[in-house]
Design a protein around this motif. Structure first.
Motif, PDB file in Angstrom:
ATOM      1  N   HIS A 287       0.865  -1.172   0.000  1.00 56.99           N
ATOM      2  CA  HIS A 287       0.000   0.000   0.000  1.00 56.99           C
ATOM      3  C   HIS A 287       0.912   1.236   0.000  1.00 56.99           C
ATOM      4  N   ALA A 288       0.996   1.891  -1.158  1.00 56.58           N
ATOM      5  CA  ALA A 288       1.905   3.022  -1.308  1.00 56.58           C
ATOM      6  C   ALA A 288       1.135   4.329  -1.236  1.00 56.58           C
ATOM      7  N   GLN A 289       1.750   5.295  -0.591  1.00 57.52           N
ATOM      8  CA  GLN A 289       1.137   6.598  -0.421  1.00 57.52           C
ATOM      9  C   GLN A 289       2.200   7.662  -0.653  1.00 57.52           C
ATOM     10  N   GLY A 290       1.914   8.651  -1.485  1.00 59.39           N
ATOM     11  CA  GLY A 290       2.862   9.730  -1.706  1.00 59.39           C
ATOM     12  C   GLY A 290       3.594   9.600  -3.030  1.00 59.39           C
ATOM     13  N   ASP A 291       4.633  10.391  -3.174  1.00 58.15           N
ATOM     14  CA  ASP A 291       5.371  10.509  -4.432  1.00 58.15           C
ATOM     15  C   ASP A 291       6.371   9.362  -4.574  1.00 58.15           C
ATOM     16  N   GLU A 292       6.037   8.354  -5.406  1.00 60.09           N
ATOM     17  CA  GLU A 292       6.937   7.226  -5.619  1.00 60.09           C
ATOM     18  C   GLU A 292       8.158   7.609  -6.453  1.00 60.09           C
ATOM     19  N   VAL A 293       8.100   8.740  -7.132  1.00 62.69           N
ATOM     20  CA  VAL A 293       9.236   9.179  -7.956  1.00 62.69           C
ATOM     21  C   VAL A 293      10.336   9.805  -7.105  1.00 62.69           C
ATOM     22  N   LEU A 294       9.994  10.267  -5.919  1.00 62.17           N
ATOM     23  CA  LEU A 294      10.940  10.958  -5.027  1.00 62.17           C
ATOM     24  C   LEU A 294      11.581  12.145  -5.744  1.00 62.17           C
ATOM     25  N   ALA A 295      10.747  12.920  -6.392  1.00 62.17           N
ATOM     26  CA  ALA A 295      11.245  14.015  -7.232  1.00 62.17           C
ATOM     27  C   ALA A 295      11.956  15.097  -6.438  1.00 62.17           C
ATOM     28  N   ASP A 296      11.677  15.200  -5.143  1.00 60.29           N
ATOM     29  CA  ASP A 296      12.302  16.243  -4.330  1.00 60.29           C
ATOM     30  C   ASP A 296      13.728  15.902  -3.915  1.00 60.29           C
ATOM     31  N   ARG A 302      18.135   9.828  -3.338  1.00 60.13           N
ATOM     32  CA  ARG A 302      17.094   8.936  -3.858  1.00 60.13           C
ATOM     33  C   ARG A 302      17.583   7.490  -3.849  1.00 60.13           C
ATOM     34  N   ALA A 303      18.850   7.292  -4.260  1.00 62.76           N
ATOM     35  CA  ALA A 303      19.400   5.934  -4.283  1.00 62.76           C
ATOM     36  C   ALA A 303      19.476   5.352  -2.878  1.00 62.76           C
ATOM     37  N   ALA A 304      19.874   6.174  -1.889  1.00 62.96           N
ATOM     38  CA  ALA A 304      19.958   5.684  -0.515  1.00 62.96           C
ATOM     39  C   ALA A 304      18.583   5.278   0.002  1.00 62.96           C
ATOM     40  N   VAL A 305      17.571   6.097  -0.286  1.00 63.84           N
ATOM     41  CA  VAL A 305      16.215   5.773   0.158  1.00 63.84           C
ATOM     42  C   VAL A 305      15.727   4.485  -0.488  1.00 63.84           C
ATOM     43  N   VAL A 306      15.948   4.333  -1.791  1.00 61.87           N
ATOM     44  CA  VAL A 306      15.496   3.139  -2.498  1.00 61.87           C
ATOM     45  C   VAL A 306      16.199   1.893  -1.972  1.00 61.87           C
ATOM     46  N   GLN A 307      17.510   2.008  -1.693  1.00 58.48           N
ATOM     47  CA  GLN A 307      18.240   0.850  -1.180  1.00 58.48           C
ATOM     48  C   GLN A 307      17.697   0.424   0.176  1.00 58.48           C
ATOM     49  N   VAL A 308      17.391   1.389   1.041  1.00 51.77           N
ATOM     50  CA  VAL A 308      16.829   1.046   2.349  1.00 51.77           C
ATOM     51  C   VAL A 308      15.435   0.443   2.189  1.00 51.77           C
ATOM     52  N   CYS A 309      14.629   1.002   1.286  1.00 52.52           N
ATOM     53  CA  CYS A 309      13.305   0.424   1.033  1.00 52.52           C
ATOM     54  C   CYS A 309      13.426  -0.998   0.489  1.00 52.52           C
ATOM     55  N   ARG A 310      14.412  -1.232  -0.353  1.00 52.04           N
ATOM     56  CA  ARG A 310      14.629  -2.579  -0.893  1.00 52.04           C
ATOM     57  C   ARG A 310      14.905  -3.573   0.239  1.00 52.04           C
ATOM     58  N   GLU A 311      15.776  -3.164   1.174  1.00 52.20           N
ATOM     59  CA  GLU A 311      16.096  -4.041   2.295  1.00 52.20           C
ATOM     60  C   GLU A 311      14.871  -4.262   3.179  1.00 52.20           C
ATOM     61  N   ALA A 312      14.090  -3.204   3.406  1.00 51.82           N
ATOM     62  CA  ALA A 312      12.888  -3.330   4.234  1.00 51.82           C
ATOM     63  C   ALA A 312      11.875  -4.271   3.583  1.00 51.82           C
ATOM     64  N   LEU A 313      11.700  -4.172   2.269  1.00 52.25           N
ATOM     65  CA  LEU A 313      10.768  -5.062   1.572  1.00 52.25           C
ATOM     66  C   LEU A 313      11.274  -6.502   1.570  1.00 52.25           C
ATOM     67  N   GLY A 322       3.452 -12.603   2.260  1.00 51.75           N
ATOM     68  CA  GLY A 322       2.025 -12.471   1.998  1.00 51.75           C
ATOM     69  C   GLY A 322       1.329 -11.408   2.812  1.00 51.75           C
ATOM     70  N   ARG A 323       2.014 -10.863   3.839  1.00 54.65           N
ATOM     71  CA  ARG A 323       1.389  -9.827   4.661  1.00 54.65           C
ATOM     72  C   ARG A 323       1.564  -8.461   4.001  1.00 54.65           C
ATOM     73  N   PRO A 324       0.594  -7.578   4.130  1.00 55.70           N
ATOM     74  CA  PRO A 324       0.679  -6.271   3.462  1.00 55.70           C
ATOM     75  C   PRO A 324       1.780  -5.388   4.055  1.00 55.70           C
ATOM     76  N   VAL A 325       2.389  -4.615   3.192  1.00 54.10           N
ATOM     77  CA  VAL A 325       3.429  -3.667   3.571  1.00 54.10           C
ATOM     78  C   VAL A 325       2.941  -2.259   3.216  1.00 54.10           C
ATOM     79  N   ALA A 326       3.162  -1.320   4.104  1.00 50.31           N
ATOM     80  CA  ALA A 326       2.755   0.066   3.866  1.00 50.31           C
ATOM     81  C   ALA A 326       3.996   0.918   3.620  1.00 50.31           C
ATOM     82  N   VAL A 327       3.972   1.677   2.524  1.00 50.19           N
ATOM     83  CA  VAL A 327       5.063   2.588   2.190  1.00 50.19           C
ATOM     84  C   VAL A 327       4.472   3.981   2.024  1.00 50.19           C
ATOM     85  N   SER A 328       5.013   4.939   2.770  1.00 50.30           N
ATOM     86  CA  SER A 328       4.501   6.308   2.648  1.00 50.30           C
ATOM     87  C   SER A 328       5.652   7.269   2.390  1.00 50.30           C
ATOM     88  N   VAL A 329       5.409   8.227   1.506  1.00 55.51           N
ATOM     89  CA  VAL A 329       6.374   9.273   1.190  1.00 55.51           C
ATOM     90  C   VAL A 329       5.683  10.604   1.449  1.00 55.51           C
TER      91      VAL A 329
END
Length: 392
Positions: A287-296, A302-313, A322-329
């Motif tokens: 369940h994603a919320q916010g700007d997935e492009v990380l344009a700011d 951006r690469a550091a954030v994506v790498q941490v999100c990759r590890e979290a996922l 199978g359990r839902p994951v929530a990602v918010s930006v």
């Protein structure tokens, strides 16, 4: 990639076989000194009819000077310096101070050699002055003559000490540079290890899930869906291979010449939207919320954030399949807050890698990972001041 360079070897002997070759200028100056002093020693000796002992001791002092140019061990240095000082001092008075030159050279040599005690040059000067004073008394030389030679000996002590300090400073500088290079190399290796960990956790872990799904679909006779899953697995494997190649490429000296294909792959891998799509293709729910492009954010943040999100996922797939994951930006004033939440906690090298990756940014970016209210939460906060609009 930082490469450890071998420190330049020292100019002075530090033991048997130690020390770099003396420069051509140093060889030339010393050779010229030996020739000039030797010439005047012979010429004056013939004119003044020096006794045999003066000829012998003068020849010994000059021979020790020559030996000093070829010796590199501490024993040779000590022996040559002692001979120059003792033999030369004995004939300073009868040669009308000509042979004080090899005496001073010997004192400089003893004082500047780092493997010898720092006080040895001063002791050699005192011994030399005592020998000259005795010789002056026997040969009826003036006190002014002795004082003048003493000034020359003091100059030799000062030059030797100065050269020792200069070379010690140079050595410390080389050691500090080598330590900096070593620290940079270790940092590069740590960064590559984190990247490889990301490949193993994300790409290979996801590949296993995809292949398991393909096997289950084939057993159920759902060939078309299995073929689609196999294609996704192939894409994932190709992405993982590209990431592994980049991690290995970072350890090479020509890391600045990264192939264009790898640059394009890295650009794709650094997109949060692509990462979330991959997680869904593995059968996960996001369940994603916010700007997935990380344009700011700029490319590095951006690469550091994506790498941490990759590890979290990857942690979520490993510990809560199978359990839902929530990602918010969320853009919060001058910062972007990114949060990834899944039902279970995690441990291992991934959390350490997250913190190390954000610490390298060095601008107040923070990441906090831990259990909150029965869920594992990874919370990032990245300043965006003066970075909005920069190209990725």
């Amino acid at each position: 990639m930082t490469k450890l360079a071998e420190p330049e070897r020292a100019d002075l002997p530090r033991g048997a076989g130690a020390g770099r070759s003396r420069s051509g200028v140093a060889w030339g100056l010393n050779a010229l000194g030996v020739v000039v002093v030797g010439f005047w020693f012979v010429r004056n000796g013939i004119g003044l009819h020096h006794p045999a002992w003066v000829w012998v001791l003068g020849a010994v002092a000059l021979a020790a000077w020559v030996l000093r140019e070829f010796g590199r061990s501490t024993g040779v240095v000590l022996g040559a310096g002692a001979l120059m000082v003792l033999a030369g001092s004995s004939v300073v008075v009868p040669t009308d101070s000509l042979m004080i030159v090899p005496v001073i050279v010997g004192i400089v040599l003893l004082g500047a050699t780092q493997t010898l005690p720092v006080w040895l040059g001063a002791v050699a000067a005192v011994v030399s002055l005592a020998v000259i004073a005795v010789s002056a008394t026997v040969l009826h030389a003036s006190v002014q003559f002795v004082l003048g030679t003493g000034a020359g000996l003091l100059l030799g002590v000062l030059i030797g000490f100065s050269r020792r300090q200069s070379r010690l400073a140079e050595q410390r500088s080389r050691e500090a540079l080598a330590e900096q290079q070593r620290a940079a190399l270790l940092a590069d290796r740590s960064r590559a290890a984190r990247d490889i960990h990301d490949v193993l956790a994300h790409s290979l872990g996801g590949l296993v899930l995809q292949l398991d799904a393909v096997e289950a679909l084939l057993e159920a006779g759902r060939v078309d869906e299995a073929a689609r899953r196999a294609g996704e697995a192939r894409t994932l494997a190709a992405d993982g291979l590209a990431e592994a190649r980049r991690a290995v490429h970072a350890l090479r000296d020509d890391a600045d010449t990264e192939p264009q294909a790898d640059v394009e792959d890295r650009s794709r891998a650094s997109r949060l939207g692509t990462l979330l799509a991959d997680h869904r293709s593995f059968g996960g729910t996001v369940h994603a919320q916010g700007d997935e492009v990380l344009a700011d954010l700029d490319a590095a943040h951006r690469a550091a954030v994506v790498q941490v999100c990759r590890e979290a996922l990857a942690n979520a797939r490993r510990h809560a399949p199978g359990r839902p994951v929530a990602v918010s930006v969320v853009r919060d004033g001058s910062a972007v807050s990114v949060t990834v939440t899944n039902p279970l906690g995690s441990d291992g090298h991934g959390i350490t890698g997250m913190r190390e990756r954000f610490a390298e940014l060095g601008d107040g970016s923070t990441v906090d990972a831990g259990i909150r209210d029965g869920a594992f939460v990874v919370a990032m906060r990245v300043p965006v001041a003066d970075r909005a609009g920069e190209s990725s």
